[in-house]
Design a protein around this motif. Structure first.
Motif, mmCIF file in Angstrom:
data_model
loop_
_atom_site.group_PDB
_atom_site.id
_atom_site.type_symbol
_atom_site.label_atom_id
_atom_site.label_comp_id
_atom_site.label_asym_id
_atom_site.label_seq_id
_atom_site.Cartn_x
_atom_site.Cartn_y
_atom_site.Cartn_z
ATOM 1 N N VAL B 137 0.937 -1.175 -0.054
ATOM 2 C CA VAL B 137 0.241 -0.268 -0.085
ATOM 3 C C VAL B 137 1.144 0.931 0.352
ATOM 4 C CG1 VAL B 137 -0.386 -0.050 2.265
ATOM 5 C CG2 VAL B 137 -2.000 0.845 1.180
ATOM 6 N N SER B 138 0.511 1.799 -0.482
ATOM 7 C CA SER B 138 1.119 3.378 -0.680
ATOM 8 C C SER B 138 0.780 4.540 0.181
ATOM 9 C CB SER B 138 1.682 3.714 -2.348
ATOM 10 O OG SER B 138 1.921 4.951 -2.366
ATOM 11 N N PHE B 139 1.167 5.333 0.984
ATOM 12 C CA PHE B 139 0.618 5.980 1.639
ATOM 13 C C PHE B 139 1.149 7.615 1.172
ATOM 14 C CE2 PHE B 139 -0.535 3.083 5.252
ATOM 15 C CZ PHE B 139 -1.688 3.244 4.803
ATOM 16 N N PRO B 167 -1.828 -2.926 7.068
ATOM 17 C CA PRO B 167 -1.203 -1.554 7.256
ATOM 18 C C PRO B 167 -1.704 -0.664 8.884
ATOM 19 C CG PRO B 167 -2.885 -0.926 5.419
ATOM 20 C CD PRO B 167 -2.881 -2.821 5.661
ATOM 21 N N SER B 168 -1.239 0.237 8.986
ATOM 22 C CA SER B 168 -1.078 0.830 10.075
ATOM 23 C C SER B 168 -2.008 1.793 9.573
ATOM 24 C CB SER B 168 0.265 1.426 10.443
ATOM 25 O OG SER B 168 1.068 2.253 9.918
ATOM 26 N N SER B 169 -2.087 2.544 9.080
ATOM 27 C CA SER B 169 -3.153 4.030 9.195
ATOM 28 C C SER B 169 -4.511 2.988 8.518
ATOM 29 C CB SER B 169 -2.939 4.751 8.469
ATOM 30 O OG SER B 169 -2.289 5.186 9.091
#
Lengths: 440, 169
Positions: B137-139, B167-169
């Motif tokens: 995943v891209s943030f 993912p963490s968010s």
């Protein structure tokens, strides 16, 4: 909240006693630093809302940088005197103000209000028996629509005196930011172009980015992170209904409507490669428009829908390219020093705005669609994301400033000439603005 | 024997905790701390096969040069350890988060973050980890690890972070 839909203005032309005066009063919108046109805007008579309407018209016209509203303390007649006796042009002439706006608000009998406004050429009126009215219009609408009515009147004045259509009866969809920098809360929000009537469209539980209006401003397309899956969504502003654009396994982002509203163009990333795709909203069919081992993103249509400008790092760094809206070969149009990103085609078709990075600074600039005539119109530590006013004369963008408690982000407008930079006042930090067309 | 079943039990508990946490909008699994090798946490203090184990004993992140997505020499060492760790805990699935610093434009940085996450994933796959265990995943530039508008901060924010589970968010 659904002012959009229920507005239904009844509009009537108000004729002067004789033929309207020829408009001698004129503003050149192409000027560089020419003096703004003095204009007297009286409070509208007959209702307390009349002062509010005059204030909004005044702010619109002054904010454009093309007009200089006079201090009402210098006015010759009261609004009531004007309604009773008409404009005494000879008495106004010594003020040396060429343009005068008068009006009144009267109940229309069915719970609605009738807002009448007239624009006068003071000098023509003083030298002609037929009077100086240039234009007159009456709007019948619900009382709560007074602010939109004022914006529409300001657009009418702007158009009459500049020859260009206005941009005041518009909205902006943007991202309202709050919270600490590492875990910023981002919510979709919508407001009038001048920062009034702001309201949230999402609750902040998901990170949202890059909202853009459909041509009628009834819908917004944007990107949201949900359950670790960043995807493009559609959002209906009236019904508040949200819909996934396409159930694809990969990240989709950077969406934008086609000018006819029938398609959404967007980027999708897979295995480190980002290409541009388009979805037909009726058939739900997706077509791939670019296919290179590079990052192709930020697509934006020409106003006639025939071409797409986008950014790509296929040549090594971010540069701007133009291709047919059906894909195929792309021509690079940016050749200056630095990196070019986020191109947006002007609604007039004559220019493409972009974000540029060079020498540790960010710039907002414009160039012609063939890449010639590049002009950088503002610069800062970080400016990004230009969006056009519907008349192609003004840009809005966001500016970030580093600070001791993290960055701040704010919205600004600036003339395409590079003059008249102004902050758009928002309650919270704000970014990713997208300007609507003139409201339907 | 006893040891193995304890490890499996611990893993189940942790994963259970993770999945219920993911449903919460305000989930704030912390991966933004200084992590990496030598953070001084004793191996015995964290559950084996957990995010805390990864952070303390392996290193959960690699860093990238400006506008680059190739794995640095230091990054290769970290990912080599991650691959060994993932082979040891073969029931663990991971998400690679790709991040960019603030000195880029939003949409390009989303694509750049995806490129970085893919580079990390490809390195792990090349080192024997099945791609079915790895999500990406891209943030973009949306979730900096550290605040600060200077070279040192930007260098810490150009990163690929390996997160156990989602993912963490």
């Amino acid at each position: 909240m659904n002012l959009f839909r229920s507005l239904a203005f009844a509009v009537v032309a108000l004729l002067a006693a004789a033929a309207p005066a020829h408009a001698e009063v004129r503003v050149d919108v192409n000027r560089g630093r020419a003096a703004p046109l003095p204009i007297a805007i009286t409070n509208f008579a007959g209702d307390p809302a009349g002062a509010d309407i005059a204030r909004v018209i005044t702010n619109d016209l002054a904010g454009s940088g093309l007009f200089k509203p006079l201090d009402p303390a210098s006015f010759i007649q009261t609004p009531e005197q004007i309604q009773q006796k008409g404009v005494e042009y000879a008495a106004w002439k010594p003020l040396n103000v060429p343009a005068l706006v008068t009006g009144q608000v009267v109940p229309s009998g069915d719970g609605r209000i009738r807002v009448e406004f007239r624009l006068h050429d003071v000098f023509a009126g003083a030298s002609s028996a037929s009077g100086g009215q240039i234009i007159g219009t009456a709007f019948t609408t619900a009382p709560q629509n007074w602010r939109r009515t004022a914006h529409i009147i300001a657009d009418t004045i702007y158009k009459q005196l500049t020859g260009e259509s206005g941009y005041f009866d518009t909205r902006v969809v943007y991202v309202a930011e709050s919270g600490p920098g590492e875990r910023r809360i981002k919510r979709l929000a919508i407001m009038d172009y001048d920062g009034e009537n702001a309201r949230y469209l999402t609750d902040g539980s998901q990170l949202v980015l890059t909202p853009r209006f459909s041509p009628t401003a009834a819908e917004v397309t944007y990107m949201a992170f949900g359950n670790g899956k960043p995807r493009v969504f559609l959002f209906n502003v009236d019904t508040q209904k949200r819909e996934l654009l396409a159930d694809l396994p990969q990240m989709t982002f950077s969406p934008r409507f086609s000018p006819d509203g029938n398609s959404v163009v967007f980027s999708m990333s897979e295995n480190g490669q980002t290409d541009i795709y388009v979805m037909d909203l009726r058939s739900r069919q997706i077509r791939q428009l670019t296919q290179t081992p590079s990052i192709d993103t930020s697509p934006s249509y020409s106003p006639d829908g025939s071409k797409i400008v986008f950014e790509s790092d296929r040549g090594g760094t971010q540069q701007l390219y133009v291709m047919s809206a059906t894909g195929g070969p792309a021509n690079r149009i940016s050749f200056g020093d630095g990196r070019y990103a986020g191109p947006v085609w002007s609604p007039r078709g004559d220019l493409i705005a972009f974000t540029k990075q060079q020498g540790g600074q960010f710039f907002i600039g414009v160039m012609k669609p063939d890449g010639s005539g590049e002009r950088l119109i503002t610069q800062a530590f970080h400016v990004e994301g230009p969006t056009w006013a519907p008349n192609g004369r003004v840009l809005m963008y966001f500016k970030e400033r580093p600070g001791p408690r993290g960055k701040t982000a704010r919205l600004y407008t600036i003339d395409v000439t590079g003059q008249n930079e102004r902050e758009v006042l928002t309650q919270s930090d704000a970014s990713d603005p997208a300007w609507s067309g003139l409201l339907p | 024997m006893w040891k193995t079943s304890f490890a499996v039990l611990a893993l189940v508990l942790v994963l259970g905790g993770c999945s219920s946490k993911k449903d919460s909008a305000t989930d704030s699994t912390s991966t933004t701390g200084a992590g990496g090798v030598g953070s001084g946490i004793d191996r015995g203090a964290v559950g084996p096969g957990t995010q805390a184990d990864l952070v303390a004993n392996v290193g959960d992140r690699v860093f990238f040069e400006l506008d680059r997505s190739d794995i640095t020499q230091e990054g290769r060492a970290t990912l080599g350890r991650q691959a060994e760790w993932l082979k040891k805990y073969s029931n663990v699935s991971i998400t690679i988060e790709g991040h960019a610093d603030e000195r880029g434009t939003r949409e390009y940085n989303l694509a750049l973050g995806e490129r970085r996450a893919t580079a990390v994933k490809n390195y792990l796959v090349a080192n024997g980890i099945p791609s079915s265990r790895i999500q990406t995943v891209s943030f973009g530039k949306e979730r900096p690890a550290v605040l600060g508008s200077d070279e040192a901060s930007w260098a810490q924010n150009r990163r690929g972070v390996t997160v156990v589970g989602g993912p963490s968010s």
